[in-house]
Design a protein around this motif. Sequence first.
Motif, mmCIF file in Angstrom:
data_model
loop_
_atom_site.group_PDB
_atom_site.id
_atom_site.type_symbol
_atom_site.label_atom_id
_atom_site.label_comp_id
_atom_site.label_asym_id
_atom_site.label_seq_id
_atom_site.Cartn_x
_atom_site.Cartn_y
_atom_site.Cartn_z
ATOM 1 N N GLU A 233 42.071 27.377 29.662
ATOM 2 C CA GLU A 233 42.267 28.447 30.640
ATOM 3 C C GLU A 233 43.615 28.345 31.360
ATOM 4 O OE1 GLU A 233 38.264 29.922 32.514
ATOM 5 O OE2 GLU A 233 38.279 27.720 32.602
ATOM 6 N N SER A 295 46.974 26.234 38.869
ATOM 7 C CA SER A 295 45.878 25.329 39.224
ATOM 8 C C SER A 295 44.673 25.561 38.318
ATOM 9 C CB SER A 295 45.463 25.538 40.678
ATOM 10 O OG SER A 295 46.543 25.264 41.546
ATOM 11 N N PRO A 296 43.959 24.491 37.973
ATOM 12 C CA PRO A 296 42.780 24.639 37.120
ATOM 13 C C PRO A 296 41.579 25.127 37.930
ATOM 14 C CG PRO A 296 43.032 22.351 37.728
ATOM 15 C CD PRO A 296 44.224 23.084 38.319
ATOM 16 N N SER A 297 40.554 25.536 37.223
ATOM 17 C CA SER A 297 39.306 25.939 37.867
ATOM 18 C C SER A 297 38.580 24.708 38.401
ATOM 19 C CB SER A 297 38.405 26.666 36.870
ATOM 20 O OG SER A 297 39.003 27.868 36.431
ATOM 21 N N HIS A 298 37.969 24.871 39.558
ATOM 22 C CA HIS A 298 37.214 23.772 40.159
ATOM 23 C C HIS A 298 35.707 24.050 40.198
ATOM 24 C CE1 HIS A 298 40.814 21.614 41.361
ATOM 25 N NE2 HIS A 298 41.307 22.745 41.870
ATOM 26 N N ALA A 300 32.225 26.836 38.510
ATOM 27 C CA ALA A 300 31.732 27.946 37.693
ATOM 28 C C ALA A 300 30.344 28.317 38.211
ATOM 29 C CB ALA A 300 31.666 27.570 36.219
ATOM 30 N N THR A 328 29.255 31.818 33.839
ATOM 31 C CA THR A 328 30.194 30.975 33.097
ATOM 32 C C THR A 328 29.782 29.512 33.190
ATOM 33 O OG1 THR A 328 32.002 32.489 33.610
ATOM 34 C CG2 THR A 328 32.621 30.299 32.869
ATOM 35 N N ARG A 330 31.768 25.868 32.251
ATOM 36 C CA ARG A 330 33.074 25.324 31.867
ATOM 37 C C ARG A 330 32.936 23.874 31.431
ATOM 38 N NH1 ARG A 330 34.996 29.000 36.065
ATOM 39 N NH2 ARG A 330 36.548 30.365 35.078
ATOM 40 N N THR A 354 40.286 23.318 31.008
ATOM 41 C CA THR A 354 38.889 23.750 30.954
ATOM 42 C C THR A 354 38.735 24.853 29.916
ATOM 43 O OG1 THR A 354 39.271 25.335 32.750
ATOM 44 C CG2 THR A 354 38.407 23.161 33.355
ATOM 45 N N ALA A 356 36.032 27.892 28.935
ATOM 46 C CA ALA A 356 34.921 28.658 29.511
ATOM 47 C C ALA A 356 34.025 29.232 28.420
ATOM 48 C CB ALA A 356 35.448 29.777 30.394
#
Length: 405
Positions: A233, A295-298, A300, A328, A330, A354, A356
Amino acid sequence: MSFLYTRARLPTRNLWRLLALVAVVLMARPPVARADDNDTVADKVDSAGGERVPGTAGNPGAALGAITELNRKALDDYDNLNFDDAKAKLKNALALCDRNNLGSDPVRAQTYLNLGVVLLAADAQHRDVAIANLRRAIQIQPDIKLPERLANPEVQQAFVEAQTAVRAAQATRTPAPAGGATDAKHPPARGATGSDEDADVEASAESPEGGHPRWLVGVGVGSGIGWASGTGEVTDLQVPSGFQASSVIHLAPEIGYFLRPDLLLSLQGRIQFISGATAERDPGGKACGSDQICSPSHGATAVFAKATMFFAPSGFRPYVSGALGVGTIRHVVSVPDRNNCGTDPAHPVACVDTAAAGPVLLGPGGGFMYELGRHFAFTLGASALVGVSAFTFHLDVGGGIAVEL
């Protein structure tokens, strides 16, 4: 004139002859059987199962057979978690006992015992009413035993409490007045004494149908692993396909309604917290904002509609479930041959992205719920989820607590 008179009287004579013939025929017919006040409940239609029981009024042998059969069918309903049908059959059996003067017969004691067990499973909030029926069974037959098929830990505990209560009552009982003495072979009709025991037992017949808990509110915590594929992502690079962890944990709040004691319909959330993914710098500042950091996802989220079927009425309750939801999941994936990630250009790190899956998620689950009391329970289970259109095959494992209302 004589001719006219004879013609006028002839039809009248024939009419009288016809009426006399009809009267003779009616008198010769056997009387039609009618149900009167002396018939038992079972002489009519059994309201519990819609079955016709042969007439038992004044025939104790036939009554015992009918009562035994009603108990057998009630326990079959109990095994199938059809508690309302079981209660109806057992109350019909008690009515047969009363109408056939079987007040002290062991079959009446067994019927009270079976009704107590059924009420204990069907209505945890009225445990005292269930114990009152067990107590009544012991009063009628002091040496009565629990059948093995009914003797789960919850029932055994209630039965011991009933035995203790009966012994305590017998130890403190005062002699009955001379005018109130009764023959042990012909005890007073149920409810006639006005005792607390009879009042409690009568209350069981009037307890609300479906008195089992109706609502469940719970929360669980868990983690999982699943198949990751596609592109990252943040890096937008192809990630290696394989099983990866959904680091680190997720919360699973749930609220549900019991359509039956064994069937729960609920809504459940999945709130995932992610750790371990790295940021990526964007020197051009076109994709990730003015700070030039992607920034990455923290986390879901997903929400599911669930149906859960339980295989035991109380205590230790194994279950299977099915879920359909949107959202979602992840998975955290290392990106090969990329070591220029991180927020500090002077200290780059290996890229971890990540992948998804979703937005449609569905699959089965299973586990158990262990009741810690009337309202609280511990749960432990697993669920398998398939993601569409971004594919995953994912397995979650977790435990939690639940409140039954």
